[in-house]
Write a protein that holds these residues in place. Structure first.
Motif, short mmCIF file in Angstrom:
data_model
loop_
_atom_site.label_atom_id
_atom_site.label_comp_id
_atom_site.label_asym_id
_atom_site.label_seq_id
_atom_site.Cartn_x
_atom_site.Cartn_y
_atom_site.Cartn_z
N LYS A 1 0.08 1.32 -10.10
CA LYS A 1 -0.86 0.23 -10.44
C LYS A 1 -0.44 -1.15 -9.91
N PRO A 2 0.79 -1.62 -10.17
CA PRO A 2 1.13 -2.98 -9.71
C PRO A 2 1.10 -3.13 -8.19
N PHE A 3 1.36 -2.02 -7.49
CA PHE A 3 1.40 -2.10 -6.03
C PHE A 3 0.00 -2.09 -5.43
N TYR A 4 -0.91 -1.30 -6.05
CA TYR A 4 -2.31 -1.37 -5.60
C TYR A 4 -2.90 -2.75 -5.89
N GLU A 5 -2.54 -3.32 -7.02
CA GLU A 5 -3.05 -4.65 -7.36
C GLU A 5 -2.53 -5.69 -6.37
N GLN A 6 -1.26 -5.57 -6.00
CA GLN A 6 -0.70 -6.50 -5.02
C GLN A 6 -1.38 -6.33 -3.66
N PHE A 7 -1.62 -5.08 -3.29
CA PHE A 7 -2.30 -4.82 -2.02
C PHE A 7 -3.70 -5.44 -2.02
N VAL A 8 -4.44 -5.29 -3.11
CA VAL A 8 -5.79 -5.85 -3.21
C VAL A 8 -5.74 -7.36 -3.09
N ALA A 9 -4.81 -7.99 -3.80
CA ALA A 9 -4.71 -9.45 -3.77
C ALA A 9 -4.38 -9.96 -2.37
N LEU A 10 -3.45 -9.30 -1.71
CA LEU A 10 -3.03 -9.74 -0.36
C LEU A 10 -4.13 -9.50 0.67
N LEU B 1 0.83 -1.20 0.00
CA LEU B 1 0.00 0.00 0.00
C LEU B 1 0.87 1.26 0.00
N PHE B 2 1.91 1.28 0.85
CA PHE B 2 2.77 2.46 0.89
C PHE B 2 3.62 2.60 -0.37
N ARG B 3 3.98 1.49 -0.98
CA ARG B 3 4.67 1.60 -2.27
C ARG B 3 3.74 2.21 -3.31
N ALA B 4 2.47 1.86 -3.22
CA ALA B 4 1.50 2.44 -4.15
C ALA B 4 1.38 3.95 -3.90
N TYR B 5 1.23 4.34 -2.65
CA TYR B 5 1.14 5.77 -2.33
C TYR B 5 2.37 6.51 -2.85
N LEU C 1 -8.77 -0.46 0.75
CA LEU C 1 -9.23 -1.13 -0.47
C LEU C 1 -10.02 -0.17 -1.36
N VAL C 2 -10.85 0.66 -0.75
CA VAL C 2 -11.61 1.64 -1.52
C VAL C 2 -10.65 2.56 -2.27
N THR C 3 -9.60 3.02 -1.58
CA THR C 3 -8.59 3.87 -2.24
C THR C 3 -7.96 3.14 -3.42
N ALA C 4 -7.63 1.85 -3.22
CA ALA C 4 -7.01 1.07 -4.29
C ALA C 4 -7.97 0.89 -5.47
N TYR C 5 -9.23 0.55 -5.20
CA TYR C 5 -10.21 0.36 -6.27
C TYR C 5 -10.46 1.66 -7.04
N ASP C 6 -10.49 2.78 -6.32
CA ASP C 6 -10.68 4.06 -6.99
C ASP C 6 -9.52 4.36 -7.94
N TYR C 7 -8.30 4.09 -7.48
CA TYR C 7 -7.15 4.32 -8.35
C TYR C 7 -7.21 3.43 -9.58
N LEU C 8 -7.46 2.14 -9.35
CA LEU C 8 -7.49 1.20 -10.47
C LEU C 8 -8.64 1.50 -11.42
#
Length: 560
Positions: free
Chosen positions: A490-499, A469-473, A514-521
C-alpha cells in the motif's frame, strides 16, 4: 710518386668507412636504446658482435633490445652467446635471469641474478641497475599502463637498486631506475631519485623526461611539459620526450573538457614527431598503438593495426590491438577474428586479463553469450580489479532471463565497482524480483529485491516513481497468505501514484501502471480497510484511465 685517383678514392673511402664503423661504438648503441631507436641499436650491436666479438657487453645490450621488444626467446640466444664469450659475464647472467623471470621461472631468475652479483666487480653497479630494470619488465606488451609492476616486483627492484647505490652512489642510472620503480607504486621518493639522477648527470634527457612523467601523473601538465622541453634542449632529437609530451596532452584532454579537442590534436602531432625520430620500427608503431588506446582514437588504431597485420614480420600483439579497436568501433566480426587469432597463437604467458575481457565482450556482442560470460569470469578471476566485467555478466544474464544469477552478479558488481550506478542497483532489484517464482516461493529473493530498491530511493536525489512501483510489486508478492492480507504494498503504490500524477505529462505506460495501483488500493480499501468511499474513489480513477478495466468494472457490478 703519382697516385692513381681511383685507388686514392678507394683508400680514402675505406678509411672513412672504418671511421664510421668505429663511430658506432657501444655507447652509441646504448644512446640509441635510450632514444628508443631499437632497430638502429640492433644494427649497431650486431655489427659490434662481429667487429668486437669477444666483448660480452655487446651481446647483453643486443639481448636487452630484444627484451624491450617483447622477444624474450631471441634475447636468450644473445645472452647465452655473451656467456659463451665470457663465462664470467655478470650482465649476461642478468639477462638470463630477466628471461627466466618473464617465463615465470622464479628459481631460475633468482639463481641467475645471484650469479650475476657474485661475478660483478666491487664497484660495478650495472648488474644492479639491470636486475632492477628486469623486475620492472612485463612480458605481455600490456597497453599503456603507468603502474604495471606489482608491489612485490617494485620492492624487489628497489631493494637491489639500493644495494647498487651502496657500492656506487655516483651512478645516475641507478637513481633513474629507482625513480621508475617508485613511480610504479606512486611513491614520493620518485621525485628525489629523479632529481639525484639529474644532479649526477645534468646532460641526461632521460632524467628530465622521467621527472616530467612523474609530474604528469600528479596532473601538473604545464610543469611536466617544461621538463620535456628541458630534455629537448639537451637533445632536440630525443624522441621519448615527444612521446611523453603526447601522452601528457592526451591525459590533459581527458581531464579538462575545455582544452580536450586542442590537446588531443596536439598529442597526435607530438606523437608523430616521436615516430619520425625513431626508426619507425614495428615496436615504435606498437607503442603508438598503446597511445591510441589511451587517447581513445579507435578509428586510427584499427587502421594502423590492420595495416601492420599485413606485414610478414608482424608482432602477434597487433591482433590484440586490432581486436580492441574493432570492438570499440562496433566492428564485432573483425574484432572477434583478431582476438581469436591473438588468444590462440600468442604464448599463454603474454595473455593478460584485459584480453579475456575484450574477447568476452566481443563474444557477447556476437551472440555467443555463454562463451562471453565464461571469458569475462576468467578476466575477473585473474584480476579482481576488473569489476566492470561483473556488470557485463549481470546484463548478459538478465537478457537471457537467468534472473537469480543476474541478481547475484549485479549485487557483486554494485558492492565491488566504483563504476556501478543507481540504475545498476535498480536492475539488481528487478533481477531478484523476476527471479521469484510463486510456485516455488523463496522469500529471500523478495527481501534482496526490496533491499536494492530501498537503497536506490535512499541514494537518489529525489524519489523515483519506477522504484516505488517495483517496491509495490515486490511487497505484494510477500502476501503469501491471500486470506490474511496485510497491505505491505500500500505505501509504495501510494507513493507511486503521488509521484506519477505530479508529472507534467503522463505516458501511456504510466497510465497502465496507475490503473494497477488504483486497482490495488481500491481492493485494499474495500476488503481490508472497509472504507467504501476511498475504494470507490480509486476504482473510479482506474476507470477514468481505462474504461475497460476488468477489476474496476467488477467492483461497480458488485455495488449495483
Amino acid at each position: 710518386m703519382k697516385i692513381n685517383s681511383k685507388i686514392a678514392t678507394a683508400v680514402f673511402g675505406l678509411a672513412f668507412a672504418g671511421t664510421a664503423v668505429h663511430a658506432q661504438s657501444l655507447d652509441d648503441a646504448k644512446k640509441a636504446i635510450t632514444a628508443e631507436q631499437y632497430q638502429k641499436a640492433k644494427t649497431m650491436l650486431k655489427n659490434l658482435t662481429v667487429t668486437e666479438a669477444t666483448k660480452d657487453e655487446n651481446y647483453f645490450y643486443l639481448g636487452w633490445v630484444y627484451l624491450k621488444q617483447d622477444e624474450a626467446d631471441s634475447a636468450k640466444i644473445w645472452f647465452n652467446k655473451g656467456v659463451a664469450v665470457n663465462p664470467k659475464s655478470s650482465l649476461n647472467y642478468v639477462g638470463l635471469g630477466a628471461v627466466a623471470r618473464l617465463n615465470k621461472d622464479q628459481a631460475g631468475a633468482t639463481s641467475n641474478f645471484n650469479q650475476a652479483l657474485a661475478l660483478a666487480g666491487k664497484k660495478d653497479s650495472k648488474p644492479y641497475v639491470y636486475i632492477g630494470k628486469s623486475y620492472l619488465l612485463t612480458n605481455n606488451g600490456a597497453p599503456l599502463a603507468p603502474y604495471s609492476a606489482s608491489p612485490a616486483d617494485a620492492q624487489a627492484a628497489i631493494d637491489v637498486l639500493n644495494k647498487g647505490v651502496a657500492i656506487n652512489p655516483k651512478d645516475a642510472e641507478l637513481f633513474l631506475t629507482l625513480g621508475d620503480a617508485d613511480l610504479t607504486q606512486l611513491k614520493s621518493d620518485a621525485y628525489s631519485n629523479y632529481s639525484t639522477a639529474l644532479d649526477l648527470d645534468p646532460k641526461s634527457p632521460a632524467a628530465d623526461v622521467a621527472q616530467g612523467v612523474l609530474i604528469k601523473y600528479a596532473n601538473n601538465f604545464d610543469d611536466a611539459i617544461k621538463d620535456f622541453q628541458a630534455a629537448l634542449q639537451i637533445d632536440p632529437n630525443f624522441g621519448p620526450a615527444y612521446r611523453e609530451w603526447a601522452e601528457t596532452d592526451a591525459r590533459w584532454a581527458k581531464n579538462d573538457p575545455k582544452v580536450a579537442v586542442d590537446k588531443a590534436n596536439e598529442a597526435i602531432t607530438q606523437y608523430k614527431k616521436y615516430l619520425s625520430l625513431t626508426d619507425m620500427s614495428l615496436e615504435s608503431q606498437m607503442r603508438y598503438a598503446d597511445f591510441l588506446i589511451f587517447a581513445g582514437k579507435y578509428d586510427e588504431l584499427q587502421a594502423l593495426t590492420k595495416q601492420l597485420s599485413t606485414s610478414a614480420s608482424v608482432n602477434l600483439r597487433v591482433y590484440r590491438y586490432l581486436g580492441y579497436a574493432a570492438y570499440n568501433n562496433k566492428d564485432y566480426p573483425a574484432g572477434l577474428t583478431a582476438m581469436n587469432t591473438w588468444m590462440t597463437k600468442a604464448d599463454p604467458k603474454r595473455i593478460i586479463p584485459l584480453d579475456y575481457t575484450y574477447l568476452g565482450h566481443l563474444q557477447i556482442a556476437s551472440g555467443q553469450d555463454s562463451l562471453g560470460m565464461q571469458n569475462l569470469r576468467k578476466a575477473y578471476s585473474l584480476d579482481t580489479t576488473q569489476t566492470d566485467v561483473l556488470g557485463e555478466i549481470a546484463r548478459s544474464l538478465y537478457t537471457q532471463k537467468k534472473y537469480k544469477e543476474s541478481g547475484d552478479a549485479y549485487a557483486l558488481f554494485v558492492s565491488k565497482s566504483k563504476g556501478a550506478t543507481l540504475p545498476d542497483l535498480f536492475n539488481e532489484g528487478r533481477a531478484y524480483y523476476f527471479a521469484y517464482d510463486p510456485k516455488k516461493p523463496d522469500t529471500t529473493l523478495l527481501a534482496k529485491a526490496d533491499s536494492a530498491f530501498s537503497q536506490v530511493q535512499q541514494k537518489a536525489t529525489k524519489p523515483v516513481a519506477a522504484v516505488s512501483l517495483f517496491r509495490a510489486y515486490t511487497n505484494d508478492l510477500r502476501e503469501t497468505d491471500r486470506n490474511n492480507i496485510k497491505g505491505y504494498a500500500k505505501p509504495f503504490y501510494e507513493q507511486f501514484v503521488a509521484l506519477t500524477t505530479a508529472k507534467a505529462t503522463i505516458s501511456d505506460a504510466d497510465k497502465k501502471s496507475l490503473v494497477t495501483a488504483y486497482d490495488y488500493l481500491g481492493t485494499y480499501y474495500e476488503l481490508i480497510a472497509k472504507d467504501p468511499t476511498k475504494a470507490a474513489d480509486n476504482f473510479s480513477k482506474a476507470l477514468a484511465l481505462n474504461p475497460t478495466d476488468p477489476q474496476a468494472l467488477d467492483y461497480q457490478k458488485r455495488k449495483k
